[in-house]
Design an enzyme around this catalytic site. Structure first.
Site, short mmCIF file in Angstrom:
data_model
loop_
_atom_site.label_atom_id
_atom_site.label_comp_id
_atom_site.label_asym_id
_atom_site.label_seq_id
_atom_site.Cartn_x
_atom_site.Cartn_y
_atom_site.Cartn_z
N HIS A 141 4.58 6.69 -1.60
CA HIS A 141 5.49 7.84 -1.72
C HIS A 141 4.97 8.81 -2.78
O HIS A 141 5.02 10.02 -2.61
CB HIS A 141 6.89 7.39 -2.14
CG HIS A 141 7.58 6.50 -1.15
ND1 HIS A 141 7.76 5.16 -1.36
CD2 HIS A 141 8.15 6.77 0.05
CE1 HIS A 141 8.40 4.64 -0.35
NE2 HIS A 141 8.65 5.58 0.53
N SER A 179 4.07 -0.60 1.06
CA SER A 179 5.33 -0.50 1.79
C SER A 179 6.45 -0.98 0.88
O SER A 179 6.24 -1.90 0.08
CB SER A 179 5.27 -1.39 3.04
OG SER A 179 6.57 -1.63 3.52
N GLN A 230 6.48 7.16 13.77
CA GLN A 230 7.58 8.01 13.29
C GLN A 230 7.15 9.48 13.25
O GLN A 230 7.90 10.37 13.62
CB GLN A 230 8.01 7.54 11.90
CG GLN A 230 9.01 8.45 11.23
CD GLN A 230 9.61 7.84 9.98
OE1 GLN A 230 10.58 7.11 10.09
NE2 GLN A 230 9.05 8.13 8.82
N MET A 249 13.58 6.68 1.74
CA MET A 249 14.76 5.82 1.67
C MET A 249 14.79 5.08 0.33
O MET A 249 15.44 4.05 0.18
CB MET A 249 14.75 4.82 2.83
CG MET A 249 14.87 5.54 4.18
SD MET A 249 15.49 4.50 5.49
CE MET A 249 14.21 3.27 5.57
#
Ligand code: PAF
Length: 280
Positions: A37, A185, A153, A30
């Site tokens: 990431h 995060s 998730q 996102m």
């Protein structure tokens, strides 16, 4: 790296690669990218011929409009990071491109999507399944990479992938932590320096709880009480669950894999942080 805005352009690019027999790795994000990431992208680049990273702030998975509003948006910096990591395609569609019509599909995979985050954020996993199923159908990757930070998730997405019959390997990747243990995060950028330091206690206390030889209930209480005793932290839930089904356990013998999943409110805004620890 190519920045692609539309589904048809993405498909054209990927068709070219497929015709040459290239394998495709996919990292859905996102945006507001950080080292966590980056570790997924670097892994995908190492394991596939082509890596696609989606940057799409999916509105359907936010049950709190304020949370969506304040989510960091950093497209330019994101693309620079992806370029450095060796990604081939950044797919950054608009909301209208992904949702030309409202998505009315309902997904339900209890208990994975009904406990913990599912109970606290009604509709959240439905939105995650809506967008991930769309993205997988555009990219048709051989492998998709997800951070274990969002432990629940991954469990929900595994169920959805089985249910919808997508043919791909889901690759879970370990949490990347700051040197003090705080899980990386996108939400950490919303914390003050002081709050970040305080938040590092979450993992410290969970880690400590692993070393004490306590029962499941005692471990639960040790973590919750220890974190709540710290100024600026408040546990929303801490659940010790079967690592596959996410059903709660009451004894360490209840499942072959056991994980503690936690959500903590940090600071005055407050920012909701999630983390987990593996007990076995
Ligand atoms: O983990 C995330 O960042 C999101 O939930 C995902 C998988 C990209 C879907 O929007």
């Amino acid at each position: 790296m190519e920045i692609v805005r539309t589904i048809s352009k993405l498909r054209d690019c990927l068709d070219l690669h497929r015709r040459q027999g290239h394998s495709v790795g996919f990292v859905p994000t996102m945006g507001a990218l950080h080292e966590g990431h980056a570790s997924l992208v670097v892994r995908s680049v190492a394991e596939n011929d082509v890596t696609v990273v989606s940057i799409f702030l999916n509105p359907t998975q936010f049950n709190d409009p304020k949370d969506l509003e304040r989510y960091p948006r950093t497209l330019e910096a994101d693309c620079q990071l992806l370029e450095k990591c060796g990604a081939d395609i950044a797919f950054a569609p608009t909301v209208a491109e992904v949702y030309p019509e409202p998505d009315t599909r309902q997904f339900s995979y209890p208990p994975t999507d009904s406990v913990m985050e599912g109970a606290m954020r009604p509709g959240h996993f439905n939105g995650v399944c809506q967008v991930v199923s769309k993205l997988l159908s555009y990219v048709e990757p051989d492998r998709a990479y997800f951070g274990e930070k969002d432990y629940q998730q991954i469990a929900v997405i595994r169920r959805m992938v089985d249910d919808l019959g997508f043919k791909l390997e889901i690759v879970p990747c370990p949490v990347v932590r700051q040197s003090d243990g705080l899980a990386m995060s996108s939400r950490n950028t919303l914390l003050t320096d002081q709050e970040r330091t305080t938040a590092a206690n979450i993992y410290r206390i969970m880690k400590e709880s692993r070393t004490l030889g306590l029962s499941v209930q005692q471990t639960h209480d040790y973590v919750v009480d220890g974190i709540n005793d710290i100024d600026g932290l408040e546990v929303q839930y801490f659940s010790i669950v079967d690592g596959d089904t996410l059903a709660e356990v009451s004894s360490w013998d209840d499942a072959p894999s056991i994980v503690g999943c936690i959500t903590v409110f940090c600071g005055t805004k407050p920012i909701r942080l999630i983390d987990h620890i593996r007990y076995k």
